[in-house]
Design a protein around this motif. Sequence first.
Motif, PDB file in Angstrom:
ATOM      1  N   HIS A  54       0.838  -1.205   0.000  1.00 46.61           N
ATOM      2  CA  HIS A  54       0.000   0.000   0.000  1.00 46.61           C
ATOM      3  C   HIS A  54       0.875   1.258   0.000  1.00 46.61           C
ATOM      4  O   HIS A  54       0.619   2.201  -0.771  1.00 46.61           O
ATOM      5  CB  HIS A  54      -0.904  -0.017   1.239  1.00 46.61           C
ATOM      6  CG  HIS A  54      -2.016   0.977   1.195  1.00 46.61           C
ATOM      7  ND1 HIS A  54      -3.132   0.808   0.406  1.00 46.61           N
ATOM      8  CD2 HIS A  54      -2.184   2.166   1.828  1.00 46.61           C
ATOM      9  CE1 HIS A  54      -3.943   1.839   0.555  1.00 46.61           C
ATOM     10  NE2 HIS A  54      -3.394   2.675   1.418  1.00 46.61           N
ATOM     11  N   TYR A 247      -6.180   1.670   3.574  1.00 47.18           N
ATOM     12  CA  TYR A 247      -5.479   0.452   3.981  1.00 47.18           C
ATOM     13  C   TYR A 247      -6.455  -0.614   4.481  1.00 47.18           C
ATOM     14  O   TYR A 247      -6.360  -1.777   4.095  1.00 47.18           O
ATOM     15  CB  TYR A 247      -4.447   0.765   5.059  1.00 47.18           C
ATOM     16  CG  TYR A 247      -3.878  -0.475   5.714  1.00 47.18           C
ATOM     17  CD1 TYR A 247      -2.965  -1.278   5.045  1.00 47.18           C
ATOM     18  CD2 TYR A 247      -4.292  -0.866   6.991  1.00 47.18           C
ATOM     19  CE1 TYR A 247      -2.463  -2.437   5.626  1.00 47.18           C
ATOM     20  CE2 TYR A 247      -3.794  -2.011   7.581  1.00 47.18           C
ATOM     21  CZ  TYR A 247      -2.882  -2.800   6.898  1.00 47.18           C
ATOM     22  OH  TYR A 247      -2.402  -3.946   7.477  1.00 47.18           O
ATOM     23  N   SER A 250      -8.180  -2.286   1.742  1.00 47.04           N
ATOM     24  CA  SER A 250      -7.268  -3.177   1.019  1.00 47.04           C
ATOM     25  C   SER A 250      -7.146  -4.515   1.743  1.00 47.04           C
ATOM     26  O   SER A 250      -7.072  -5.574   1.103  1.00 47.04           O
ATOM     27  CB  SER A 250      -5.892  -2.518   0.870  1.00 47.04           C
ATOM     28  OG  SER A 250      -5.981  -1.319   0.128  1.00 47.04           O
ATOM     29  N   ASN A 316      -6.255  -0.397  -2.799  1.00 43.92           N
ATOM     30  CA  ASN A 316      -4.959  -0.599  -3.446  1.00 43.92           C
ATOM     31  C   ASN A 316      -5.101  -1.153  -4.863  1.00 43.92           C
ATOM     32  O   ASN A 316      -5.802  -2.144  -5.084  1.00 43.92           O
ATOM     33  CB  ASN A 316      -4.099  -1.532  -2.601  1.00 43.92           C
ATOM     34  CG  ASN A 316      -2.732  -1.746  -3.195  1.00 43.92           C
ATOM     35  OD1 ASN A 316      -2.491  -2.706  -3.915  1.00 43.92           O
ATOM     36  ND2 ASN A 316      -1.820  -0.826  -2.912  1.00 43.92           N
TER      37      ASN A 316
END
Length: 422
Positions: A54, A247, A250, A316
């Motif tokens: 990431h 994040y 992801s 991501n």
Amino acid sequence: MGKEKYAYVTYRNLYLFAALIIGIKEIVVYNTNGAASFQPSIGRLLMAAILIVHCFTICLMIPLLKKAKAIRITYNMMPRYKFTFHNKRIHWFMFFLFIVEIIFTLRSGNARLFATVNSSISFLFNLFRPAVFMPIYYVAARDLKKPLYWINILLYMVYQVICGWSGFILTVFFLELFLYLKNRKINKAVLLMCQLNWLFVVCLIFAGAFVYSYAYSMKMSVRMGYGFSQLEFIDALTKLVSRLTNYSDSVVAFQNHSRIAELYREQGIWAAEVLSIFKSVLPRFIMPNKEFRALTNIVWQSIWPDISNATGTGYNSLIYFGNILEADFGCFILSILTALILFICTKKFLYAFDSGNGDMDIVFFLYAAQICTGTGMTNIAGYFPVIYMVPFMILVGVIKIRNVHVLPVRSGISGIYVEGST
């Protein structure tokens, strides 16, 4: 690249800081607190690997800008076109559009998140979307001496607020920061602040939390009908940092990849991810089925089965295209080709508005950065939603087209550009 580079560095470090803070915290406590809060089922080592990937994609935003700008391939005798604004008409045109959009949104709820819109003419307002076009107008039609320009900036902010959004604050801040650093003589104190960039980013986070304590409460009042009350500073700080990173999403996309692929295939629509680009630009009588879900929504559906299909998140890019590959190989190939075409066309489109002073760099950077921080096909589509607005602006004389002729040279595919009006 001069002192304006600090605007790029600040933007990158802001998102990098948020990703590291949230990522490390969630790895340590082994829980997520993003939009999709859940207990991870993958190990901490895998979560750390996702954080590294990431952060790596975030660090690509400045090299992506440089590389994309450096690639300029033109063929001999191929015409190139540039756009220029009619100095007076552009400001009145944007003023009229924002006034009409604001009135219609207040009356119908159109473009407001979670609102139910029953108006039969809402598609007309969705065809002309001044808020999408705004970064181009902000930079290319900038006229500090015209009060109407600043009134339009204010109307843009008002429109975003009544639609329930707050991200425009960050966009306006970085547009102003870039233009200030590039076009004005700055003193040593400001330059030192930019050079001590991580310290500047931390200060920016705390200042942003103060603003967000009001902005978050305001947007939730609009979205959910809550009574307005200022958010506590610590809560605002936590929410702001979480808002600046995908994040957690992801991690969801990686952990639930099998379920996400299954939910995608259950819709029975081939290339649904590519078709999702057109949901916001085609009226329903042309595209009747707009209820299918893009992967950016299915990621949340894998956590919350009953979530509305009207929302979503970018995440991501490597994991995102991995999800497409697992769900639909044909769509994966088509998505890669579509993404490349959209990226190239968006670059050409944005720089057609550049007067040669390089101010449009910041608009292209924000577009490229959006892909690196959290992507989806609708994010990659970028300025595609203004597909109706720009031709209309040309038709009514708000935008003029200049033909930049390319003179042939012997040595290769490049040429010499000579401007002339069409």
